[in-house]
Design a protein around this motif. Structure first.
Motif, PDB file in Angstrom:
ATOM      1  N   GLY A   7       0.785  -1.231   0.000  1.00  0.00           N
ATOM      2  CA  GLY A   7       0.000   0.000   0.000  1.00  0.00           C
ATOM      3  C   GLY A   7       0.812   1.273   0.000  1.00  0.00           C
ATOM      4  O   GLY A   7       0.248   2.373   0.050  1.00  0.00           O
ATOM      5  N   PHE A   8       2.143   1.170  -0.049  1.00  0.00           N
ATOM      6  CA  PHE A   8       2.986   2.364  -0.110  1.00  0.00           C
ATOM      7  C   PHE A   8       2.831   3.023  -1.472  1.00  0.00           C
ATOM      8  O   PHE A   8       2.534   2.375  -2.476  1.00  0.00           O
ATOM      9  N   LEU A   9       3.069   4.338  -1.505  1.00  0.00           N
ATOM     10  CA  LEU A   9       2.987   5.111  -2.739  1.00  0.00           C
ATOM     11  C   LEU A   9       4.317   5.814  -2.991  1.00  0.00           C
ATOM     12  O   LEU A   9       5.065   6.103  -2.059  1.00  0.00           O
ATOM     13  N   GLY A  10       4.598   6.106  -4.256  1.00  0.00           N
ATOM     14  CA  GLY A  10       5.806   6.848  -4.589  1.00  0.00           C
ATOM     15  C   GLY A  10       7.087   6.137  -4.233  1.00  0.00           C
ATOM     16  O   GLY A  10       8.089   6.783  -3.897  1.00  0.00           O
ATOM     17  N   VAL A  11       7.072   4.807  -4.295  1.00  0.00           N
ATOM     18  CA  VAL A  11       8.250   4.027  -3.911  1.00  0.00           C
ATOM     19  C   VAL A  11       8.696   3.147  -5.075  1.00  0.00           C
ATOM     20  O   VAL A  11       8.866   1.939  -4.929  1.00  0.00           O
ATOM     21  N   GLY A  12       8.899   3.771  -6.224  1.00  0.00           N
ATOM     22  CA  GLY A  12       9.397   3.049  -7.379  1.00  0.00           C
ATOM     23  C   GLY A  12      10.818   2.564  -7.146  1.00  0.00           C
ATOM     24  O   GLY A  12      11.482   2.984  -6.188  1.00  0.00           O
ATOM     25  N   PRO A  13      11.332   1.685  -7.990  1.00  0.00           N
ATOM     26  CA  PRO A  13      12.662   1.108  -7.774  1.00  0.00           C
ATOM     27  C   PRO A  13      13.798   2.126  -7.752  1.00  0.00           C
ATOM     28  O   PRO A  13      14.789   1.941  -7.040  1.00  0.00           O
ATOM     29  N   THR A  14      13.658   3.221  -8.511  1.00  0.00           N
ATOM     30  CA  THR A  14      14.712   4.245  -8.493  1.00  0.00           C
ATOM     31  C   THR A  14      14.751   4.963  -7.149  1.00  0.00           C
ATOM     32  O   THR A  14      15.828   5.205  -6.582  1.00  0.00           O
ATOM     33  N   VAL A  15      13.579   5.314  -6.620  1.00  0.00           N
ATOM     34  CA  VAL A  15      13.504   5.953  -5.308  1.00  0.00           C
ATOM     35  C   VAL A  15      14.024   5.004  -4.230  1.00  0.00           C
ATOM     36  O   VAL A  15      14.789   5.399  -3.348  1.00  0.00           O
ATOM     37  N   ILE A  16      13.623   3.748  -4.306  1.00  0.00           N
ATOM     38  CA  ILE A  16      14.044   2.781  -3.299  1.00  0.00           C
ATOM     39  C   ILE A  16      15.545   2.541  -3.366  1.00  0.00           C
ATOM     40  O   ILE A  16      16.212   2.396  -2.322  1.00  0.00           O
ATOM     41  N   TYR A  17      16.113   2.533  -4.564  1.00  0.00           N
ATOM     42  CA  TYR A  17      17.563   2.339  -4.622  1.00  0.00           C
ATOM     43  C   TYR A  17      18.297   3.550  -4.075  1.00  0.00           C
ATOM     44  O   TYR A  17      19.352   3.410  -3.428  1.00  0.00           O
ATOM     45  N   ALA A  18      17.764   4.748  -4.297  1.00  0.00           N
ATOM     46  CA  ALA A  18      18.352   5.939  -3.693  1.00  0.00           C
ATOM     47  C   ALA A  18      18.301   5.832  -2.166  1.00  0.00           C
ATOM     48  O   ALA A  18      19.243   6.209  -1.464  1.00  0.00           O
ATOM     49  N   PHE A  19      17.193   5.324  -1.651  1.00  0.00           N
ATOM     50  CA  PHE A  19      17.045   5.090  -0.208  1.00  0.00           C
ATOM     51  C   PHE A  19      18.081   4.074   0.272  1.00  0.00           C
ATOM     52  O   PHE A  19      18.751   4.280   1.296  1.00  0.00           O
ATOM     53  N   MET A  20      18.257   3.004  -0.460  1.00  0.00           N
ATOM     54  CA  MET A  20      19.218   1.970  -0.079  1.00  0.00           C
ATOM     55  C   MET A  20      20.643   2.519  -0.078  1.00  0.00           C
ATOM     56  O   MET A  20      21.458   2.194   0.793  1.00  0.00           O
ATOM     57  N   GLN A  21      20.953   3.392  -1.038  1.00  0.00           N
ATOM     58  CA  GLN A  21      22.266   4.031  -1.077  1.00  0.00           C
ATOM     59  C   GLN A  21      22.449   4.964   0.118  1.00  0.00           C
ATOM     60  O   GLN A  21      23.503   4.988   0.757  1.00  0.00           O
ATOM     61  N   ALA A  22      21.412   5.730   0.423  1.00  0.00           N
ATOM     62  CA  ALA A  22      21.516   6.750   1.467  1.00  0.00           C
ATOM     63  C   ALA A  22      21.680   6.169   2.862  1.00  0.00           C
ATOM     64  O   ALA A  22      22.352   6.754   3.711  1.00  0.00           O
TER      65      ALA A  22
END
Length: 209
Positions: A120-135
């Motif tokens: 049910g999360f929104l705005g969590v595409g793979p590019t955003v999530i990978y940026a999160f994983m990097q950060a």
């Protein structure tokens, strides 16, 4: 960090970091329990400082995602437990030599993104999530020539520190929450973007936006 990484859809890392204190104030030190209770009227009001940060759509997403984070915490004990489960608690190390080699997303990011969307999360595409994983240090994509590469590898050798970093903006109730400066020490790419120009030329600065 999930909030800040999601903001990459509308801002760059330097702009996000320059407003980090405003983000923390608006979103109650990133406490998901408090953010989940925010009313749209308060967050979207004409005098709300939140309006200077992101679009109304993105602000609504943050509130809705906080509600979903609480469900994840209830199921897994903490949001970082959930996140690190995709990597068996072991950070990915890129060991790249050129910026063009650094991916915008990976199969692990795809898997996490799809699961978050299913929840049910929104705005969590793979590019955003990978940026999160990097950060948060789940992915160390500093170039091997960057002075931060070795430091992040040293941090990731600890089994406790990287897991704690993922809770910035996800699970403030855990006693193992690290301080902001410790998050910055563990992070994958965030700190590099604020380097002074002279040092930035000598190292590698990668834009995730």
């Amino acid at each position: 960090m999930l909030v800040l990484s999601g903001a990459l859809a509308e801002m760059t890392w330097p702009a996000i970091l320059s407003k980090r204190e405003t983000f923390k104030e608006v979103f109650m030190d990133f406490d998901p329990l408090l953010v989940a209770k925010l009313s749209e009227r308060k967050i979207l009001g004409p005098c709300s400082p939140a309006r200077s940060l992101l679009s109304e759509h993105r602000l609504r997403i943050i509130i809705e995602n906080a509600q979903e984070v609480l469900k994840v915490i209830e199921e897994f004990g903490s949001f970082d437990n959930y996140c690190w489960g995709f990597l068996n608690s072991k950070p990915m190390v890129g060991r790249f030599r050129h910026p063009r080699e650094v991916p915008m997303k990976t199969p692990k990011a795809d898997a996490m993104s799809q699961d978050l969307l299913r929840r049910g999360f929104l705005g969590v595409g793979p590019t955003v999530i990978y940026a999160f994983m990097q950060a948060v240090g789940m992915a160390n994509d500093h170039l091997v020539t960057c002075y931060r590469f070795g430091e992040c590898c040293s941090c990731s050798s600890s089994t406790e520190a990287p897991a704690a970093a993922a809770m910035d903006g996800a699970d403030n109730h855990s006693k193992s929450m690290v301080k902001d400066q410790e998050v910055n020490m563990i992070c994958g790419l965030v700190e590099c973007v604020s380097l002074e120009p002279s040092r930035a030329r000598a190292t590698t600065v990668l834009s995730i936006s």
